[in-house]
Design a protein around this motif. Structure first.
Motif, PDB file in Angstrom:
ATOM      1  N   ARG A 217     103.716 -14.669  57.204  1.00  0.00           N
ATOM      2  CA  ARG A 217     102.262 -14.613  57.342  1.00  0.00           C
ATOM      3  C   ARG A 217     101.782 -13.181  57.143  1.00  0.00           C
ATOM      4  O   ARG A 217     102.361 -12.238  57.681  1.00  0.00           O
ATOM      5  N   GLY A 218     100.709 -13.045  56.381  1.00  0.00           N
ATOM      6  CA  GLY A 218     100.161 -11.724  56.144  1.00  0.00           C
ATOM      7  C   GLY A 218      99.468 -11.630  54.803  1.00  0.00           C
ATOM      8  O   GLY A 218      99.112 -12.644  54.185  1.00  0.00           O
ATOM      9  N   VAL A 219      99.280 -10.406  54.337  1.00  0.00           N
ATOM     10  CA  VAL A 219      98.512 -10.119  53.132  1.00  0.00           C
ATOM     11  C   VAL A 219      99.453  -9.666  52.011  1.00  0.00           C
ATOM     12  O   VAL A 219     100.385  -8.889  52.256  1.00  0.00           O
ATOM     13  N   ASN A 236      96.358 -14.230  51.294  1.00  0.00           N
ATOM     14  CA  ASN A 236      96.603 -14.242  52.737  1.00  0.00           C
ATOM     15  C   ASN A 236      97.305 -15.543  53.098  1.00  0.00           C
ATOM     16  O   ASN A 236      96.877 -16.628  52.703  1.00  0.00           O
ATOM     17  N   GLY A 238      98.562 -17.656  56.478  1.00  0.00           N
ATOM     18  CA  GLY A 238      98.476 -17.693  57.935  1.00  0.00           C
ATOM     19  C   GLY A 238      97.530 -18.751  58.450  1.00  0.00           C
ATOM     20  O   GLY A 238      97.144 -19.669  57.725  1.00  0.00           O
ATOM     21  N   ARG A 239      97.145 -18.578  59.709  1.00  0.00           N
ATOM     22  CA  ARG A 239      96.308 -19.578  60.393  1.00  0.00           C
ATOM     23  C   ARG A 239      94.981 -19.007  60.878  1.00  0.00           C
ATOM     24  O   ARG A 239      94.359 -19.553  61.790  1.00  0.00           O
ATOM     25  N   ASN A 240      94.573 -17.892  60.289  1.00  0.00           N
ATOM     26  CA  ASN A 240      93.302 -17.263  60.669  1.00  0.00           C
ATOM     27  C   ASN A 240      93.168 -17.143  62.188  1.00  0.00           C
ATOM     28  O   ASN A 240      92.266 -17.725  62.797  1.00  0.00           O
ATOM     29  N   ASP A 249      99.648 -23.326  58.280  1.00  0.00           N
ATOM     30  CA  ASP A 249      99.474 -22.121  57.473  1.00  0.00           C
ATOM     31  C   ASP A 249      98.694 -22.438  56.199  1.00  0.00           C
ATOM     32  O   ASP A 249      98.962 -23.433  55.518  1.00  0.00           O
ATOM     33  N   GLU A 278      99.960 -10.690  59.486  1.00  0.00           N
ATOM     34  CA  GLU A 278      98.749 -11.322  60.009  1.00  0.00           C
ATOM     35  C   GLU A 278      98.315 -10.624  61.296  1.00  0.00           C
ATOM     36  O   GLU A 278      99.147 -10.178  62.086  1.00  0.00           O
TER      37      GLU A 278
END
Length: 305
Positions: A217-219, A236, A238-240, A249, A278
């Motif tokens: 997870r991340g950018v 991106n 992830g799960r905000n 995700d 994230e």
């Protein structure tokens, strides 16, 4: 390239002679490529058709009835194999009856009727009921055998699909790409998301990643291909967590300098670099400020690719 589905009890005698590599070949990484090179070498030396024998889905998914994730889809694997020079792919219609075959029964059912004259496998190849078969069961048969040594990442780790997944889980995209010999890629349909990015000036394309393995997870810095054109972008995964209202995700892509409506289009996402994990932000304003910084960083980073 030709593909043929092999159904147990329905396999007809072939008139063509083959050299065959056997395996699942998820990722078709450096280790797999060594097997394919050996197939092509033998094919040229012995005037055999270069072929691969594989499975449409991972056998464990069939046996255990669980969802598995892969570095490559079947379509990806077929495209890569064709580009490498493979001329025939045998797809084993795998089920519990096939899984219960002894090593010799597997050989008799799948290799003999297809006129396999030479088999290429890795040193740790296992097959047959409960994986009891190994390279010794393939020796002293009517076909010749090549056993390919592992390709090593370092002194302790061999290149494998599992090892590449571990690298992706840690965000080590560049190392994973080096072992794949190409950017790790996810292909999927652009679907509707929460559309919060649009409110902050970062409209994103949500990509349905289906059965693909998803990295950390991340950018990320990415390139995307959509409608036949390639663009730089920022992804991106992830799960905000700032909003905490999705439970799976998501893969969201902000394409730089792009305005088209692409809902329902297929998109290829090529991963080049991991920039940060994230994070949770206090509010939308703080999140937007970080996205501004991310976009500047990723734009500059992608100039090298």
């Amino acid at each position: 390239m030709e593909t043929e589905t092999l159904k147990l009890h329905e396999i007809k005698q072939s008139t063509q002679n083959y050299v065959v590599a056997i395996g699942f070949f998820d990722g078709l990484h450096l280790g797999h490529q060594a097997l394919i090179r050996e197939v092509l070498k033998v094919a040229k030396e012995k005037s055999l058709m270069p072929a691969v024998m594989t499975f449409p889905s991972h056998p464990l998914a069939v046996l255990n009835g669980v969802k598995t994730t892969s570095l490559t889809s079947l379509a990806d694997r077929l495209d890569l194999l064709e580009a490498m020079g493979i001329e025939k792919v045998f797809l084993i219609d795998f089920n519990k009856e096939v899984a219960a075959l002894s090593a010799q029964a597997f050989i008799d059912a799948y290799l003999m009727p297809n006129n396999v004259k030479h088999v290429v496998v890795g040193y740790d190849f296992r097959f047959g009921d409960h994986n009891k078969g190994n390279i010794h069961d393939l020796d002293h048969q009517s076909f010749a055998l090549s056993v390919v040594d592992p390709i090593m990442y370092n002194k302790e780790e061999k290149v494998s699909s599992t090892f590449i997944k571990n690298l992706l889980t840690q965000g080590h995209i560049r190392d994973a790409n080096r072992l794949l010999t190409r950017p790790f890629t996810i292909k999927g349909e652009v679907i509707h998301g929460k559309q919060r990015g649009r409110l902050m000036g970062y409209p994103t394309a949500n990509v349905d990643y289906d059965h693909y393995f998803v990295p950390r997870r991340g950018v990320y810095g990415v390139k995307v291909k959509v409608k036949g054109q390639t663009y730089d972008g920022m992804a991106n995964i992830g799960r905000n967590p700032t909003f905490d209202d999705i439970f799976k995700d998501s893969l969201e892509i902000y394409i730089f300098d792009f305005q088209d409506d692409i809902y329902g289009e297929m998109m290829d996402v090529y991963f080049y670099a991991f920039t940060r994990p994230e994070a949770v932000f206090k509010n939308m304003e703080e999140l937007k400020a970080r996205l501004d910084a991310d976009a500047l960083e990723v734009r500059e980073l992608m100039k090298q690719f």
